[in-house]
Design a protein around this motif. Structure first.
Motif, mmCIF file in Angstrom:
data_model
loop_
_atom_site.group_PDB
_atom_site.id
_atom_site.type_symbol
_atom_site.label_atom_id
_atom_site.label_comp_id
_atom_site.label_asym_id
_atom_site.label_seq_id
_atom_site.Cartn_x
_atom_site.Cartn_y
_atom_site.Cartn_z
ATOM 1 N N HIS A 6 17.104 4.294 7.436
ATOM 2 C CA HIS A 6 18.259 4.550 6.987
ATOM 3 C C HIS A 6 18.599 5.223 5.855
ATOM 4 C CE1 HIS A 6 22.479 3.312 6.956
ATOM 5 N NE2 HIS A 6 22.496 2.877 5.743
ATOM 6 N N ASN A 7 19.708 6.267 6.098
ATOM 7 C CA ASN A 7 19.865 6.822 4.700
ATOM 8 C C ASN A 7 21.438 6.503 4.587
ATOM 9 O OD1 ASN A 7 20.939 8.570 2.779
ATOM 10 N ND2 ASN A 7 19.987 10.494 3.634
ATOM 11 N N PRO A 8 21.783 5.644 3.655
ATOM 12 C CA PRO A 8 23.208 5.296 3.530
ATOM 13 C C PRO A 8 24.254 6.429 3.353
ATOM 14 C CG PRO A 8 21.729 3.855 2.037
ATOM 15 C CD PRO A 8 21.006 5.025 2.646
ATOM 16 N N ARG A 9 23.615 7.488 2.901
ATOM 17 C CA ARG A 9 24.682 8.741 2.616
ATOM 18 C C ARG A 9 24.831 9.591 3.693
ATOM 19 N NH1 ARG A 9 23.087 12.166 -2.311
ATOM 20 N NH2 ARG A 9 25.020 13.007 -2.105
ATOM 21 N N CYS A 10 24.158 9.219 4.946
ATOM 22 C CA CYS A 10 24.488 10.085 6.179
ATOM 23 C C CYS A 10 25.508 9.304 7.118
ATOM 24 C CB CYS A 10 22.787 10.187 6.754
ATOM 25 S SG CYS A 10 22.959 10.708 8.376
ATOM 26 N N LYS A 11 26.465 9.948 7.495
ATOM 27 C CA LYS A 11 27.478 9.629 8.335
ATOM 28 C C LYS A 11 26.538 9.084 9.878
ATOM 29 C CE LYS A 11 31.498 10.552 11.070
ATOM 30 N NZ LYS A 11 32.432 11.529 11.666
ATOM 31 N N LYS A 12 25.893 9.797 10.371
ATOM 32 C CA LYS A 12 25.076 9.128 11.737
ATOM 33 C C LYS A 12 24.299 8.163 11.412
ATOM 34 C CE LYS A 12 26.585 12.481 14.041
ATOM 35 N NZ LYS A 12 27.822 12.504 15.149
ATOM 36 N N SER A 13 23.601 7.828 10.197
ATOM 37 C CA SER A 13 22.717 6.753 9.781
ATOM 38 C C SER A 13 23.687 5.618 9.859
ATOM 39 C CB SER A 13 22.087 7.142 8.849
ATOM 40 O OG SER A 13 20.767 6.044 8.384
ATOM 41 N N ARG A 14 24.652 5.889 9.145
ATOM 42 C CA ARG A 14 25.864 4.643 9.019
ATOM 43 C C ARG A 14 26.233 4.437 10.334
ATOM 44 N NH1 ARG A 14 27.501 7.781 4.739
ATOM 45 N NH2 ARG A 14 29.520 8.369 5.779
ATOM 46 N N ASP A 22 26.608 -4.538 15.265
ATOM 47 C CA ASP A 22 27.357 -5.029 16.374
ATOM 48 C C ASP A 22 26.463 -5.477 17.642
ATOM 49 O OD1 ASP A 22 29.591 -4.038 15.058
ATOM 50 O OD2 ASP A 22 29.906 -2.149 16.527
ATOM 51 N N SER A 23 25.324 -5.364 17.639
ATOM 52 C CA SER A 23 24.475 -5.819 18.587
ATOM 53 C C SER A 23 24.188 -7.312 18.425
ATOM 54 C CB SER A 23 23.076 -5.169 18.604
ATOM 55 O OG SER A 23 22.299 -5.487 17.548
ATOM 56 N N GLY A 24 24.286 -7.986 17.530
ATOM 57 C CA GLY A 24 23.915 -9.358 17.070
ATOM 58 C C GLY A 24 22.644 -9.551 16.791
ATOM 59 N N GLN A 25 21.720 -8.462 16.864
ATOM 60 C CA GLN A 25 20.201 -8.802 16.880
ATOM 61 C C GLN A 25 19.789 -8.640 15.394
ATOM 62 O OE1 GLN A 25 17.641 -6.797 19.828
ATOM 63 N NE2 GLN A 25 19.492 -6.115 20.960
ATOM 64 N N ASP A 26 18.482 -9.351 15.063
ATOM 65 C CA ASP A 26 18.082 -9.451 13.510
ATOM 66 C C ASP A 26 17.417 -7.962 13.735
ATOM 67 O OD1 ASP A 26 18.831 -11.866 13.025
ATOM 68 O OD2 ASP A 26 17.047 -12.876 13.819
ATOM 69 N N PHE A 27 17.531 -7.372 12.307
ATOM 70 C CA PHE A 27 16.918 -6.036 12.188
ATOM 71 C C PHE A 27 16.596 -5.899 10.804
ATOM 72 C CE2 PHE A 27 21.419 -5.178 11.896
ATOM 73 C CZ PHE A 27 21.645 -4.648 10.805
ATOM 74 N N GLU A 28 15.716 -4.872 10.353
ATOM 75 C CA GLU A 28 15.376 -4.764 8.798
ATOM 76 C C GLU A 28 15.851 -3.405 8.724
ATOM 77 O OE1 GLU A 28 11.218 -4.102 6.411
ATOM 78 O OE2 GLU A 28 11.010 -4.649 8.548
ATOM 79 N N ILE A 29 16.429 -3.360 7.706
ATOM 80 C CA ILE A 29 16.811 -1.815 7.215
ATOM 81 C C ILE A 29 15.721 -1.112 6.404
ATOM 82 C CG2 ILE A 29 18.579 -0.669 5.826
ATOM 83 C CD1 ILE A 29 20.681 -2.688 6.495
ATOM 84 N N ILE A 30 15.147 0.006 6.290
ATOM 85 C CA ILE A 30 14.213 0.611 5.575
ATOM 86 C C ILE A 30 14.974 1.985 4.858
ATOM 87 C CG2 ILE A 30 12.100 1.810 5.738
ATOM 88 C CD1 ILE A 30 11.247 -0.107 7.936
ATOM 89 N N LYS A 31 15.190 1.716 3.730
ATOM 90 C CA LYS A 31 15.695 2.994 2.818
ATOM 91 C C LYS A 31 14.763 3.953 2.855
ATOM 92 C CE LYS A 31 19.705 0.645 1.271
ATOM 93 N NZ LYS A 31 20.333 0.076 0.218
ATOM 94 N N TYR A 32 14.304 4.802 3.738
ATOM 95 C CA TYR A 32 13.090 5.644 3.665
ATOM 96 C C TYR A 32 13.109 6.594 2.568
ATOM 97 C CZ TYR A 32 15.970 9.166 5.780
ATOM 98 O OH TYR A 32 16.820 10.162 6.388
ATOM 99 N N LEU A 33 14.338 7.161 2.014
ATOM 100 C CA LEU A 33 14.425 7.998 1.060
ATOM 101 C C LEU A 33 13.825 7.261 -0.666
ATOM 102 C CD1 LEU A 33 17.876 9.632 1.170
ATOM 103 C CD2 LEU A 33 15.463 10.598 1.788
ATOM 104 N N ASP A 34 13.967 6.069 -0.462
ATOM 105 C CA ASP A 34 13.349 5.223 -1.754
ATOM 106 C C ASP A 34 12.064 4.812 -1.615
ATOM 107 O OD1 ASP A 34 16.020 5.315 -2.525
ATOM 108 O OD2 ASP A 34 16.415 2.936 -1.741
#
Length: 113
Positions: A6-14, A22-34
């Motif tokens: 994920h890139n928080p600055r990218c609209k498509k990523s958001r 919305d899926s209700g599933q567990d997930f991990e966010i990886i801020k790949y730029l960092d």
């Protein structure tokens, strides 16, 4: 566990992140730029996406145009570039087990949930 690169600055990523929320599933966010993915991690993602390294490149990025455009690069060299310049990685990428999708358009993510 589902992962989103994920890139928080990218609209498509958001938009992709919203689909996961919305899926209700567990997930991990990886801020790949960092924290740029290692070459082996990128290879694993590419295997799941069933694409070549150059297909993961944002070829309109200034970094690509100035440093790599028009050059004949091996897959390994493209992976080196993606690791060194994670801004070049297409986004968002969602990985769910052995399946993955680039969220362009974001609705593609729904196909692997």
């Amino acid at each position: 566990m589902i992962k989103i690169y994920h890139n928080p600055r990218c609209k498509k990523s958001r938009e992709g992140l919203a689909i996961l929320e919305d899926s209700g599933q567990d997930f991990e966010i990886i801020k790949y730029l960092d924290d740029a993915p290692a070459k082996e991690e990128l290879k694993s993602i590419l295997d799941k996406l069933k694409i070549s390294p150059v297909e993961l490149v944002r070829t309109q990025e200034k970094i690509w145009k100035e440093n790599f455009k028009g050059r004949s690069l091996s897959d390994s060299e493209v992976l080196d570039a993606l690791h060194a310049y994670p801004k070049l990685i297409e986004r968002p990428i969602v990985v769910n087990g052995q399946k993955a999708a680039i969220g362009r358009p974001p609705e593609k993510i729904k196909g692997i949930l």
